[in-house]
Design a protein around this motif. Sequence first.
Motif: not given
Length: 642
Positions: A34-43, A216-219, A385-392
């Motif tokens: 998911l971190p490699f997708m744009t908002r539109e792609e995620k939706i 929460y950007n898929i919403v 701090y990397s999105m690879a952790s997904y914690i952010s």
Amino acid sequence: MAAQIWGSEKRARRRREISAKIAQMPELHDSKPLPFMTREEKIMESARKLTILTEKMGQIIDPTDPAELYHLNNEVLGLEGNPMALHGVMFIPALSAQASDEQQAKWLPRALRREIIGTYAQTELGHGTNLQNLETTATYDLATQEFVLHTPQITALKWWPGNLGKSSNYAVVVAHMIIKAKNYGPHPFMVQLRDEKTHEPLPGITIGDIGPKMAYNIVDNGFLGFNKYRIPRTNLLMRHTKVEADGTYIKPPHAKINYSAMVHVRAYMLTGQAIMLASALNIATRYSSVRRQGQIDKSQPEVKVLEYQTQQHRLFPSIARAYAFQFAGAETVKLYEHVLKEMKSGNVSLMADLHALTSGLKSVVTYQTGEGIEQARMACGGHGYSMASYISEIYGVAIGGCTYEGENMVMLLQLARYLVKSAALVKSGQSSKLGPLVAYLGVKSEPTSLIDRIPNSGFTEYVKTFQHVSKRQTLKAADMFFGLMEKGEKREIAWNKCSVELNRASRLHTRLFIVEAFVRRVNEIADIRIKEALTDLLHLHVNYELLDIASYALEDGFLSASQLDYIRDQVYLYLGKIRPNAVSLLDSWEFSDIELRSVLGRRDGNVYENLFKWAKSSPLNKTDVLSSVTQYLKPMMEKARL
Ligand SMILES: CCCCCCCC/C=C\CCCCCCCCCC(=O)SCCNC(=O)CCNC(=O)[C@H](O)C(C)(C)COP(=O)(O)OP(=O)(O)OC[C@H]1O[C@@H](n2cnc3c(N)ncnc32)[C@H](O)[C@@H]1OP(=O)(O)O
Ligand SMILES: Cc1cc2nc3c(=O)[nH]c(=O)nc-3n(C[C@H](O)[C@H](O)[C@H](O)COP(=O)(O)OP(=O)(O)OC[C@H]3O[C@@H](n4cnc5c(N)ncnc54)[C@H](O)[C@@H]3O)c2cc1C
């Protein structure tokens, strides 16, 4: 342990079965991280999976079971939301609690079959907290027996409702109901927003997405305006309130019964928060047992960072909180279901207690969850701090809970109203009238805490100490409030002048409830090994929490300095005791790798290989020379070299 966390052996087994089925269905997996997708792609990706789920859900879960639905949702769609998030969380609950039988027969089956998508549209650009000052109006037109919905000015635009912007074609809309020029206050209406065939907004409706958010950007949180938009009289949700054709208003059995969809989310979101906290801790604790950095004993090799006491202190008290929130959340849902059943048959006597409890829990749990997730992220050093952790992302979603369903300060003040009323009962010698959750306010406590003074007293003396500080702060804040009024201050002004102290009382009362829920659960456990592990965690919890609020117990000498030293030592003792079980205490939540979506926190522990693979798959690495370099940086460097 999984059975304790999820409520029963059966539930834990079902979760495993569901995860195993999903693992075998690649069409339900994220097509790329998911971190490699744009908002539109995620939706788009989320909508793709959602449609498959609508077809195949019955093969994977029992769709009538909310816990199974929630698990399926977390695994497949994830916590960034989905185009129907609000449909299940608020639209259906609002219809179930507030629509009459006849209205339910008309709308609920369609909503459940997903023929229509709905949301809950209450908040406006200018007002969210103060519902009494919402500006959207629903004026009854006696001649046509219709309500006319209208947005009088820009601040009256609905603003924030989830999935309102692009996905929903219906909404429960909250608007001030006006009949024959009399305003009856905010009421819920079922409103069609878009054409069912074309999905185009209907005439009179202005609607759209409010733009990207912290998370929460898929919403597609949205805005909505009405231009004298007409709906039939029978679209007012009429289980509790009624408006007859001639405009006669029949009032509900409780003035706030129309707020029930909010109470529903407040009750259910506690376990949602516990899950997010446990997810972040699972990632951080697994990583901390792989990551080696520095030595404790210079003659020995580098240690796993989880061996550092500071790292344990950063993570383990939050592990205890995640369990505590899960147990308190389970109790709250039970109470909510009971009150809802009673409410449907007209008994509203428990609504105030439920409102007070959920208001406090919602605030304390979301705040402490945010704290715990952020500590988990920092505990992963740079990789956190990397999105690879997904914690952010987990943090961004969880922290939204401090705001939605009632801003935390405001909700603490709602609980404070209840506590002040209870304090007034105590002061007027009517303690016997106190509800069970505040009965301790009427009980005389010992002059000093007996922690460390009575051998084998279990957790009793801790609970009594929490009760003492909560009672003392409640009575102190109430005295301050009553005192100001006696001096002639207006009630509202006096309230505002005491509100920091009042909210302190609310937090202490809520933290007491959480401790008691943890104690109740541990006392119920029969399996000796599980009881032992959770008892250690409970020891850490009561000592850590008490240390955190110690100033309240020190200021009247209820706790002594030597008792405080004892409590501090207990914290250190239990950090050490928990260390061998730490990873297991989180693995027991049985989050799959698919659900965690963390490269750093994968079960296999191959952190470095996984991180390198992930980085290489970054879209930036598709080419060695980016056009930003050829177009700008390269010419700049060349120019500088001339
Ligand atoms: C196993 C299944 C698991 C499912 C898990 C699902 C969980 C999902 C978790 C995570 C995923 C993320 C999902 C994200 C979804 C996001 C959804 C967000 C949706 C929204 O935000 S909707 C909008 C919410 N808005 C609010 O909450 C507004 C807050 N404001 C209010 O509630 C009110 O204005 C107020 C309560 C602050 C004040 O109301 P008001 O009418 O002015 O009343 P007062 O004058 O203050 O009080 C008068 C009196 O009424 C009492 N009272 C107030 N509310 C209630 C109530 N609900 N019930 C009972 N009584 C109530 C109040 O105490 C006063 O009583 P008193 O006079 O003191 O006796
Ligand atoms: C992720 C997300 C999803 C959401 N989803 C929905 C949805 O589906 N449907 C919907 O209708 N809404 C939704 N909302 C809106 C949400 O419910 C409101 O934002 C929330 O209720 C807070 O209201 P507000 O924004 O008006 O904050 P404000 O009330 O303006 O808060 C600003 C500050 O003022 C303080 N404050 C306000 N009033 C008082 C008071 N009386 N006493 C003391 N301090 C006060 C607050 O504590 C805060 O510090 C969502 C919001 C978010 C962030």
